[in-house]
Design an enzyme around this catalytic site. Structure first.
Site, short mmCIF file in Angstrom:
data_model
loop_
_atom_site.label_atom_id
_atom_site.label_comp_id
_atom_site.label_asym_id
_atom_site.label_seq_id
_atom_site.Cartn_x
_atom_site.Cartn_y
_atom_site.Cartn_z
CB THR A 126 -2.42 -11.62 -10.95
OG1 THR A 126 -1.92 -10.70 -9.96
CG2 THR A 126 -2.42 -13.01 -10.32
CD GLU A 128 -0.52 -10.92 -4.52
OE1 GLU A 128 -0.34 -9.72 -4.79
OE2 GLU A 128 -0.40 -11.38 -3.37
CE1 TYR A 156 -6.74 -13.18 -7.45
CE2 TYR A 156 -4.53 -12.29 -7.14
CZ TYR A 156 -5.70 -12.38 -7.88
OH TYR A 156 -5.81 -11.67 -9.06
CE LYS A 160 -6.87 -14.57 -10.82
NZ LYS A 160 -7.60 -14.31 -12.06
P1 NAP Z 1 -13.29 -7.64 -9.93
O1 NAP Z 1 -13.73 -6.22 -10.08
O2 NAP Z 1 -13.22 -8.24 -8.56
O3 NAP Z 1 -14.27 -8.52 -10.84
C1 NAP Z 1 -14.32 -9.92 -10.72
C2 NAP Z 1 -15.65 -10.39 -11.27
O4 NAP Z 1 -15.70 -11.83 -11.19
C3 NAP Z 1 -16.88 -9.89 -10.50
O5 NAP Z 1 -17.84 -9.46 -11.41
C4 NAP Z 1 -17.34 -11.12 -9.75
O6 NAP Z 1 -18.70 -11.14 -9.46
C5 NAP Z 1 -16.99 -12.21 -10.75
N1 NAP Z 1 -17.00 -13.55 -10.15
C6 NAP Z 1 -16.46 -13.93 -8.96
N2 NAP Z 1 -16.68 -15.24 -8.74
C7 NAP Z 1 -17.39 -15.70 -9.81
C8 NAP Z 1 -17.94 -16.97 -10.15
N3 NAP Z 1 -17.78 -18.04 -9.35
N4 NAP Z 1 -18.60 -17.09 -11.32
C9 NAP Z 1 -18.78 -16.02 -12.12
N5 NAP Z 1 -18.31 -14.79 -11.85
C10 NAP Z 1 -17.61 -14.62 -10.70
O7 NAP Z 1 -11.88 -7.86 -10.60
P2 NAP Z 1 -11.10 -6.96 -11.69
O8 NAP Z 1 -10.26 -5.97 -10.97
O9 NAP Z 1 -12.04 -6.53 -12.73
O10 NAP Z 1 -10.08 -8.03 -12.28
C11 NAP Z 1 -10.46 -8.85 -13.38
C12 NAP Z 1 -9.59 -10.10 -13.38
O11 NAP Z 1 -8.23 -9.73 -13.49
C13 NAP Z 1 -9.67 -10.95 -12.12
O12 NAP Z 1 -9.54 -12.30 -12.52
C14 NAP Z 1 -8.47 -10.53 -11.31
O13 NAP Z 1 -8.06 -11.57 -10.45
C15 NAP Z 1 -7.47 -10.26 -12.41
N6 NAP Z 1 -6.45 -9.25 -12.14
C16 NAP Z 1 -6.80 -8.02 -11.71
C17 NAP Z 1 -5.83 -7.06 -11.52
C18 NAP Z 1 -6.18 -5.68 -11.06
O14 NAP Z 1 -5.27 -4.96 -10.60
N7 NAP Z 1 -7.43 -5.25 -11.19
C19 NAP Z 1 -4.48 -7.38 -11.77
C20 NAP Z 1 -4.16 -8.65 -12.22
C21 NAP Z 1 -5.15 -9.58 -12.42
P3 NAP Z 1 -19.26 -10.59 -8.05
O15 NAP Z 1 -19.42 -9.10 -8.27
O16 NAP Z 1 -20.52 -11.33 -7.88
O17 NAP Z 1 -18.26 -10.89 -7.00
N1 GDD Z 2 -6.94 -3.75 0.30
C1 GDD Z 2 -6.19 -3.05 1.16
N2 GDD Z 2 -6.80 -2.40 2.20
N3 GDD Z 2 -4.84 -3.03 0.98
C2 GDD Z 2 -4.11 -2.29 1.86
C3 GDD Z 2 -4.69 -1.59 2.92
C4 GDD Z 2 -6.10 -1.66 3.10
O1 GDD Z 2 -6.67 -1.07 4.01
N4 GDD Z 2 -3.69 -0.94 3.60
C5 GDD Z 2 -2.55 -1.22 2.97
N5 GDD Z 2 -2.79 -2.06 1.92
C6 GDD Z 2 -1.77 -2.61 1.03
C7 GDD Z 2 -1.82 -4.12 0.86
O2 GDD Z 2 -1.22 -4.77 1.98
C8 GDD Z 2 -1.03 -4.27 -0.44
O3 GDD Z 2 0.35 -4.26 -0.18
C9 GDD Z 2 -1.37 -3.00 -1.23
O4 GDD Z 2 -1.97 -2.10 -0.28
C10 GDD Z 2 -2.34 -3.22 -2.39
O5 GDD Z 2 -3.47 -3.93 -1.91
P1 GDD Z 2 -4.77 -4.12 -2.83
O6 GDD Z 2 -5.24 -2.81 -3.33
O7 GDD Z 2 -5.74 -4.96 -2.06
O8 GDD Z 2 -4.21 -4.88 -4.11
P2 GDD Z 2 -3.24 -6.15 -4.24
O9 GDD Z 2 -1.93 -5.66 -4.76
O10 GDD Z 2 -3.22 -6.97 -3.02
O11 GDD Z 2 -3.99 -7.01 -5.34
C11 GDD Z 2 -4.50 -6.40 -6.54
O12 GDD Z 2 -3.51 -6.46 -7.55
C12 GDD Z 2 -3.17 -7.77 -8.00
C13 GDD Z 2 -2.10 -7.60 -9.08
O13 GDD Z 2 -0.85 -7.41 -8.51
C14 GDD Z 2 -5.78 -7.13 -6.94
O14 GDD Z 2 -6.39 -6.43 -7.99
C15 GDD Z 2 -5.49 -8.54 -7.42
O15 GDD Z 2 -6.68 -9.12 -7.94
C16 GDD Z 2 -4.42 -8.44 -8.53
O16 GDD Z 2 -4.12 -9.73 -9.01
#
Ligand code: NAP
Ligand code: GDD
Length: 332
Positions: A126, A128, A156, A160
């Protein structure tokens, strides 16, 4: 011959899109989900019952579950998308986050090393991990790419980063085909509702359908953070491409554009002819103990090596999420 791919976190946002992509490409897909008392497969509704999809309960933190899965399927490809993926939650649950996002990955790497050395492994790393760090280009613009040093700012991100390094070690030391995608934020209609983009668009969906009124405010934290937002559908294609290369490597996947949370909320409300200032209040509860202020990726390497680039723009992403949530709350 049909290839087999395992996807952990199959009922998460990315897992569901990736399952669709791989099934469309003829794969047999083993989708792994964590057991809960109220399993939710809504995101998988397009593929439920597919003849090449197997769904199994699985927990990444249980080494024997991981080992048994690897031995049973010895898959061609293994995509590890399961994680405790919410940054703010990781400050409250650092141990759980580390167990899932770090130890869980070691469980998989060890099982592949011992029992299925030809399996190609994808780890969901990520942006992050960059934390507060960035590089500066010749125009004085800030960006992050594969050369930018990693300076995590949350439990987190530390978890990661540990798994990211482990993947590199297993690739170098044991010659596994193990790769990490350093993905910047990606969203879409299937995004969890506690991430900021979906929190905003689901509020708009409820407002437009008169399920809430102006009196129910949208409580947000820091509106000034910048994120590089893409669409999850584009990003799962990059994951797939990463496992089709001759040599395993790590890649930044991003849109190359940064917008603030304020930009997102402003654009989303304007799409329904509303001014966000009339609806949004700042609630310190949503501030984080440490924030990542600026993420903007340079994915030149992915463009060059994978031939990948994002197709869905920021404007299209916001439009897709707003329209989808207006539809979703209409039928409730
Ligand atoms: P997500 O919607 O939160 O999906 C994560 C999945 O992992 C959920 O189905 C969750 O199940 C499952 N999980 C959690 N703990 C587990 C465990 N102990 N054993 C088996 N399954 C488990 O995340 P996403 O947005 O699809 O992201 C996919 C991956 O990419 C994650 O690893 C995330 O950290 C990474 N990532 C995401 C982003 C982004 O912007 N979306 C960016 C960079 C990296 P439950 O529903 O039961 O919780
Ligand atoms: N969740 C959330 N809720 N974020 C907020 C809010 C709120 O009410 N208000 C402001 N924010 C700001 C957070 O402080 C952050 O700066 C930004 O919105 C994005 O927050 P999230 O949508 O929670 O995403 P993230 O950037 O912290 O993390 C996501 O992206 C990562 C990749 O850069 C997640 O998908 C991570 O799993 C992923 O790795």
């Amino acid at each position: 011959m049909t290839k087999t791919a395992v996807i952990t976190g199959v009922n998460g946002q990315d897992g569901s899109y990736l399952a669709e992509l791989l099934l469309n490409r003829g794969y047999g897909v083993v989708g792994l989900y964590r057991r809960s008392s109220s399993n939710n497969f809504d995101r998988l509704k397009n593929v439920m019952g597919h003849s090449r999809l197997i769904l199994n309960e699985f927990d990444l933190t249980d080494p024997s579950d991981v080992t048994d899965t690897i031995i049973k399927y010895r898959p061609d490809e293994f995509y590890n998308l399961a994680a405790q993926s919410h940054v703010a939650t990781s400050f409250k649950q650092p141990t759980t986050t580390f167990e899932i996002d770090s130890i869980g990955v070691i469980n998989i790497l060890e099982a592949i090393r011992k029992f299925s050395g030809t399996t190609r492994f994808y780890q969901a790393s990520t942006s992050e991990m960059f934390g507060r760090n960035y590089s500066i280009n010749h125009n004085g613009e800030k960006y992050q790419d594969e050369q930018t040093s990693l300076m995590p700012q949350s439990p987190y991100a530390v978890a990661k980063l540990a798994s990211h390094r482990m993947v590199q070690i297993y690739r170098d030391a044991y010659k596994l085909y193990a790769t990490s995608g350093i993905l910047f934020n990606h969203e879409g209609p299937r995004r969890g509702v506690n991430f900021v983009t979906r929190k905003i668009t689901s509020y708009i969906g409820q407002l437009v359908n008169n399920l809430i009124t102006k009196d129910t405010k949208l409580k947000l934290g820091n509106l000034n953070a910048s994120r590089d937002w893409g669409h999850a559908q584009d990003y799962v294609y990059a994951m797939y491409l990463m496992l089709q290369q001759d040599v395993a490597d790590d890649f930044v996947i991003s849109s190359g554009k940064a917008y603030t949370v304020r930009d997102f909320v402003d654009k989303a409300f304007k799409l329904v002819d509303l001014d966000y200032n009339d609806y949004v209040v700042i609630d310190p509860e949503f501030y984080r103990p440490a924030e990542v202020d600026y993420l903007k990726g340079d994915c030149s390497k992915a463009k060059k090596v994978l031939g990948w680039e994002p197709k869905i723009s920021f404007d299209q992403l916001v439009q897709d999420m707003v329209s989808s949530d207006i539809e979703l709350y209409k039928i409730r």
